[in-house]
Design an enzyme around this catalytic site. Sequence first.
Site, PDB file in Angstrom:
ATOM      1  N   GLU A  67      11.126  -4.792  -3.495  1.00 62.78           N
ATOM      2  CA  GLU A  67      10.661  -6.172  -3.753  1.00 62.78           C
ATOM      3  C   GLU A  67      11.536  -6.876  -4.806  1.00 62.78           C
ATOM      4  O   GLU A  67      11.106  -7.858  -5.391  1.00 62.78           O
ATOM      5  CB  GLU A  67       9.191  -6.142  -4.210  1.00 62.78           C
ATOM      6  CG  GLU A  67       8.226  -5.773  -3.086  1.00 62.78           C
ATOM      7  CD  GLU A  67       6.758  -5.846  -3.496  1.00 62.78           C
ATOM      8  OE1 GLU A  67       6.393  -5.223  -4.505  1.00 62.78           O
ATOM      9  OE2 GLU A  67       5.978  -6.510  -2.788  1.00 62.78           O
ATOM     10  N   ASN A  73      10.005  -1.495 -12.772  1.00 58.41           N
ATOM     11  CA  ASN A  73      10.454  -1.034 -11.449  1.00 58.41           C
ATOM     12  C   ASN A  73      11.962  -0.772 -11.430  1.00 58.41           C
ATOM     13  O   ASN A  73      12.392   0.322 -11.074  1.00 58.41           O
ATOM     14  CB  ASN A  73      10.067  -2.044 -10.360  1.00 58.41           C
ATOM     15  CG  ASN A  73       8.613  -1.897  -9.944  1.00 58.41           C
ATOM     16  OD1 ASN A  73       7.863  -1.162 -10.564  1.00 58.41           O
ATOM     17  ND2 ASN A  73       8.229  -2.578  -8.895  1.00 58.41           N
ATOM     18  N   LYS A  96       2.323 -10.199 -14.420  1.00 57.22           N
ATOM     19  CA  LYS A  96       2.424  -8.938 -13.673  1.00 57.22           C
ATOM     20  C   LYS A  96       3.832  -8.797 -13.082  1.00 57.22           C
ATOM     21  O   LYS A  96       4.419  -7.704 -13.087  1.00 57.22           O
ATOM     22  CB  LYS A  96       1.361  -8.914 -12.560  1.00 57.22           C
ATOM     23  CG  LYS A  96       1.344  -7.644 -11.714  1.00 57.22           C
ATOM     24  CD  LYS A  96       0.677  -6.499 -12.415  1.00 57.22           C
ATOM     25  CE  LYS A  96       0.852  -5.121 -11.779  1.00 57.22           C
ATOM     26  NZ  LYS A  96       0.430  -4.957 -10.419  1.00 57.22           N
ATOM     27  N   GLY A 118      -1.650  -5.526   6.365  1.00 60.63           N
ATOM     28  CA  GLY A 118      -0.733  -4.689   5.576  1.00 60.63           C
ATOM     29  C   GLY A 118      -1.537  -3.530   5.025  1.00 60.63           C
ATOM     30  O   GLY A 118      -2.012  -3.560   3.890  1.00 60.63           O
ATOM     31  N   ALA A 119      -1.726  -2.506   5.886  1.00 58.02           N
ATOM     32  CA  ALA A 119      -2.576  -1.372   5.495  1.00 58.02           C
ATOM     33  C   ALA A 119      -1.718  -0.247   4.947  1.00 58.02           C
ATOM     34  O   ALA A 119      -1.785   0.882   5.402  1.00 58.02           O
ATOM     35  CB  ALA A 119      -3.398  -0.915   6.689  1.00 58.02           C
ATOM     36  N   GLY A 120      -0.864  -0.576   3.969  1.00 61.46           N
ATOM     37  CA  GLY A 120      -0.068   0.447   3.302  1.00 61.46           C
ATOM     38  C   GLY A 120      -0.906   1.105   2.215  1.00 61.46           C
ATOM     39  O   GLY A 120      -2.125   1.271   2.355  1.00 61.46           O
ATOM     40  N   ALA A 121      -0.244   1.487   1.130  1.00 59.12           N
ATOM     41  CA  ALA A 121      -0.928   2.198   0.054  1.00 59.12           C
ATOM     42  C   ALA A 121      -2.125   1.396  -0.457  1.00 59.12           C
ATOM     43  O   ALA A 121      -3.250   1.899  -0.542  1.00 59.12           O
ATOM     44  CB  ALA A 121       0.070   2.454  -1.078  1.00 59.12           C
ATOM     45  N   MET A 122      -1.897   0.136  -0.781  1.00 54.40           N
ATOM     46  CA  MET A 122      -2.961  -0.665  -1.392  1.00 54.40           C
ATOM     47  C   MET A 122      -3.951  -1.188  -0.356  1.00 54.40           C
ATOM     48  O   MET A 122      -5.165  -1.168  -0.571  1.00 54.40           O
ATOM     49  CB  MET A 122      -2.362  -1.841  -2.173  1.00 54.40           C
ATOM     50  CG  MET A 122      -1.550  -1.403  -3.363  1.00 54.40           C
ATOM     51  SD  MET A 122      -2.532  -0.503  -4.576  1.00 54.40           S
ATOM     52  CE  MET A 122      -3.287  -1.847  -5.448  1.00 54.40           C
ATOM     53  N   ASN A 147       2.266  -8.037  -5.547  1.00 56.57           N
ATOM     54  CA  ASN A 147       3.151  -8.267  -6.690  1.00 56.57           C
ATOM     55  C   ASN A 147       4.247  -9.253  -6.314  1.00 56.57           C
ATOM     56  O   ASN A 147       4.597  -9.386  -5.149  1.00 56.57           O
ATOM     57  CB  ASN A 147       3.833  -6.957  -7.107  1.00 56.57           C
ATOM     58  CG  ASN A 147       2.893  -6.039  -7.875  1.00 56.57           C
ATOM     59  OD1 ASN A 147       1.971  -6.500  -8.539  1.00 56.57           O
ATOM     60  ND2 ASN A 147       3.146  -4.742  -7.795  1.00 56.57           N
TER      61      ASN A 147
END
Length: 309
Positions: A270, A193, A185, A7-11, A103
């Site tokens: 999410e 959100n 969290k 999962g090479a998204g933003a994070m 998250n």
Amino acid sequence: MKIVVVGAGAMGSRFGSALFTSGHDVTLVDSWIEHVDKINKNGLSVTDERGTRLIPITSVLPEEFSGRADLLLMFTKSMQTETMIKKCLHMIAKETEIVTLQNGIGNLEMLSKYISKDQLFAGTTTYASNLTEAGSVHAYGSGMIEMMHINGNRKEDAERIVTLLNAAGLVAKLSDDVMRSIWEKAAFNAVLNPLCTLTSSPVGTIGSYESIMEIIEGILEEIELISRAEGVSLDKRNVLSVIEGVFHPDMSAHHFSSMYHDIQRGRGTEIDYLNGAFIRKAHKHGISAPINTMIFHLIKIIENRFQMN
Ligand code: NAD
């Protein structure tokens, strides 16, 4: 040591590039073909306060990866976790350590359907980043990571992973109660959100509304009751103090939540793993959670309107 970021998204891109830059053998695994191709062609473009640079890191589709990971960092969105881990089982040996800093509530249950709990480490992070387009990530400021083995076992191995993250410039420490960290969290995200998304407002605007605490207290009181029924020692005051911190004008006055950005980009959210997860647990224990239920359905209406996936 072979590190694989799934999962090479933003994070995932932010963490993967930091680990790669600190000298590790890192592969970014992702299902978004355009993103994978751009990274391999041009390098991963990372922008932060120091400017923009191209990181010559390798990216592959899950089925293209051969070999085994020593450390696997799981960073998909929660709704992608199960599909993606099933595509990545060939990378996982019984010695592979798997860390999720995603998250939401439910990732651990999904991962432990396919992986031994003994291999699972989890936690939270306050680092923030944004995938601006395929192949490009914007990393915002600094942050903190709290993590531990999910059963509180394997402390030495958790310490070794914390040391590795710190050496890559990612500030990390052990969590003394990882389930509390994850739930607090998720509670923070279950407040900010949807509120940003439903009001199309940045965090600062929400924080400056004079009656905002009536809504926030309502959401958190329900979540605290649910957490007690689940045996999680979430403390509403901890969550409130973090929320009050981000309401400070110097912190995130102009910041929109990632859920808001996901909706703007026509992507799913999410919500099922935030307010949705809390209300499912509320039903299980016969607890009434009308505020979280309302918020959940309002976000679902928006998702349905745009037929997001
Ligand atoms: P993300 O949406 O940037 O990426 C997740 C996955 O979606 C990746 O596989 C990515 O390639 C794919 N994706 C993204 N945009 C796409 C597009 N347009 N088309 C096709 N695929 C696309 O997710 P993220 O923000 O990195 O979040 C990962 C996890 O970390 C989540 O659980 C999130 O809540 C959590 N988290 C995020 C942040 C943040 O600042 N982004 C901070 C803390 C925790």
